[in-house]
Design a protein around this motif. Structure first.
Motif, mmCIF file in Angstrom:
data_model
loop_
_atom_site.group_PDB
_atom_site.id
_atom_site.type_symbol
_atom_site.label_atom_id
_atom_site.label_comp_id
_atom_site.label_asym_id
_atom_site.label_seq_id
_atom_site.Cartn_x
_atom_site.Cartn_y
_atom_site.Cartn_z
ATOM 1 N N LYS A 24 -9.862 -9.620 20.758
ATOM 2 C CA LYS A 24 -9.196 -8.635 21.613
ATOM 3 C C LYS A 24 -7.730 -8.541 21.179
ATOM 4 O O LYS A 24 -7.041 -9.545 21.044
ATOM 5 C CB LYS A 24 -9.296 -9.079 23.078
ATOM 6 C CG LYS A 24 -8.710 -8.116 24.057
ATOM 7 C CD LYS A 24 -9.623 -6.943 24.274
ATOM 8 C CE LYS A 24 -9.086 -6.081 25.408
ATOM 9 N NZ LYS A 24 -9.566 -4.728 25.329
ATOM 10 N N SER A 44 -2.097 -0.042 24.954
ATOM 11 C CA SER A 44 -3.245 0.472 25.710
ATOM 12 C C SER A 44 -3.179 1.988 25.891
ATOM 13 O O SER A 44 -4.212 2.662 25.879
ATOM 14 C CB SER A 44 -3.371 -0.228 27.066
ATOM 15 O OG SER A 44 -2.179 -0.081 27.812
ATOM 16 N N LYS A 48 -5.973 5.017 24.119
ATOM 17 C CA LYS A 48 -6.695 6.062 24.846
ATOM 18 C C LYS A 48 -6.938 7.280 23.960
ATOM 19 O O LYS A 48 -7.874 8.042 24.178
ATOM 20 C CB LYS A 48 -5.933 6.475 26.101
ATOM 21 C CG LYS A 48 -5.947 5.408 27.172
ATOM 22 C CD LYS A 48 -5.148 5.835 28.385
ATOM 23 C CE LYS A 48 -5.164 4.728 29.431
ATOM 24 N NZ LYS A 48 -4.367 5.075 30.617
ATOM 25 N N GLY A 144 -9.756 -0.861 17.214
ATOM 26 C CA GLY A 144 -10.661 0.166 17.706
ATOM 27 C C GLY A 144 -10.278 0.612 19.106
ATOM 28 O O GLY A 144 -9.539 -0.067 19.818
ATOM 29 N N ARG A 145 -10.802 1.738 19.492
ATOM 30 C CA ARG A 145 -10.517 2.302 20.818
ATOM 31 C C ARG A 145 -10.874 1.323 21.939
ATOM 32 O O ARG A 145 -10.307 1.369 23.027
ATOM 33 C CB ARG A 145 -11.294 3.609 20.968
ATOM 34 C CG ARG A 145 -10.856 4.420 22.127
ATOM 35 C CD ARG A 145 -11.565 5.755 22.142
ATOM 36 N NE ARG A 145 -10.746 6.646 22.925
ATOM 37 C CZ ARG A 145 -10.633 7.915 22.734
ATOM 38 N NH1 ARG A 145 -11.276 8.490 21.768
ATOM 39 N NH2 ARG A 145 -9.867 8.636 23.512
ATOM 40 N N ASP A 146 -11.816 0.405 21.661
ATOM 41 C CA ASP A 146 -12.231 -0.604 22.638
ATOM 42 C C ASP A 146 -11.225 -1.750 22.758
ATOM 43 O O ASP A 146 -11.423 -2.672 23.542
ATOM 44 C CB ASP A 146 -13.613 -1.152 22.291
ATOM 45 C CG ASP A 146 -13.660 -1.883 20.941
ATOM 46 O OD1 ASP A 146 -12.635 -1.926 20.212
ATOM 47 O OD2 ASP A 146 -14.750 -2.396 20.594
ATOM 48 N N GLY A 147 -10.146 -1.694 21.973
ATOM 49 C CA GLY A 147 -9.113 -2.726 22.038
ATOM 50 C C GLY A 147 -9.415 -3.964 21.212
ATOM 51 O O GLY A 147 -8.710 -4.956 21.284
ATOM 52 N N ARG A 148 -10.433 -3.894 20.388
ATOM 53 C CA ARG A 148 -10.810 -5.027 19.542
ATOM 54 C C ARG A 148 -10.336 -4.799 18.105
ATOM 55 O O ARG A 148 -10.309 -3.669 17.616
ATOM 56 C CB ARG A 148 -12.318 -5.225 19.546
ATOM 57 C CG ARG A 148 -12.853 -5.492 20.927
ATOM 58 C CD ARG A 148 -13.629 -6.785 20.979
ATOM 59 N NE ARG A 148 -13.896 -7.141 22.366
ATOM 60 C CZ ARG A 148 -13.416 -8.218 22.954
ATOM 61 N NH1 ARG A 148 -12.671 -9.057 22.284
ATOM 62 N NH2 ARG A 148 -13.705 -8.491 24.205
#
Length: 181
Positions: A24, A44, A48, A144-148
């Motif tokens: 993360k 963050s 988005k 990535g957009r998922d924050g990973r």
């Protein structure tokens, strides 16, 4: 002379540990600049919009960092076409980065000041201070957009950071199904 000493110290140092793909990405809010205008940068919020290329560089206005910034600026349209945002980060003060954003980055992407929490969170502290100040390693993350973390490239030579991160971003882009529209 100080810049030359910095460059020689950086080139003579080994690669550092980094966050691994799948980890993360630590969120942060810091001050940054784009085209000479100062503003707050929050990871963050940037995620988005899509993936983020977060590239850490040792020091503004050094030859390798200037070349890397210009290379990212030259390709920023391709990063955007792939849905990604580019953000440069260093431990330099925001006033230094304000100037750097307007000149070396050609006003095409944001650069932000990495405070101790960001430097520690991304594991990019250079093993020793240079000229009495913290310096970051040259490490590029694709988040990535998922924050990973999707991809990491850690190399003090700036030559491959743009090419490799662009390829990683393109791998994240949704594939066209070729179906009816």
């Amino acid at each position: 002379m100080r810049r030359l000493a910095l460059m020689l110290a950086l080139l003579a140092s080994p690669a550092l540990a980094t966050l691994a793909p799948g980890a993360k990405a630590p969120d942060f809010t810091t001050r940054g600049a784009m085209a000479g205008k100062v503003f707050n940068v929050t990871l963050s919020q940037q995620l988005k919009r899509g993936p983020v290329v977060l590239y850490f560089f040792p020091a503004a206005f050094t030859s390798g960092c200037n070349a890397e910034a210009r290379a990212f600026a030259d390709k920023v349209g391709e990063f955007r076409a792939a849905g990604a945002t580019v953000i440069g980060m260093s431990a330099d003060p925001v006033e230094q980065l304000r100037k750097f954003s307007a000149t070396e980055c050609a006003g095409k992407f944001a650069v932000a000041s990495a405070g101790p929490g960001v430097v520690s969170g991304y594991d990019v502290a250079f093993p020793r201070q240079i000229g009495g100040r913290t310096v970051t390693s040259r490490t590029s993350y694709v988040i990535g957009r998922d924050g990973r973390i999707a991809f990491v490239h850690n190399d003090m030579n700036p030559a491959e950071h743009v090419t490799m991160t662009l390829a990683a971003v393109r791998q994240l882009a949704p594939k066209s199904t070729g179906g009816a529209r």
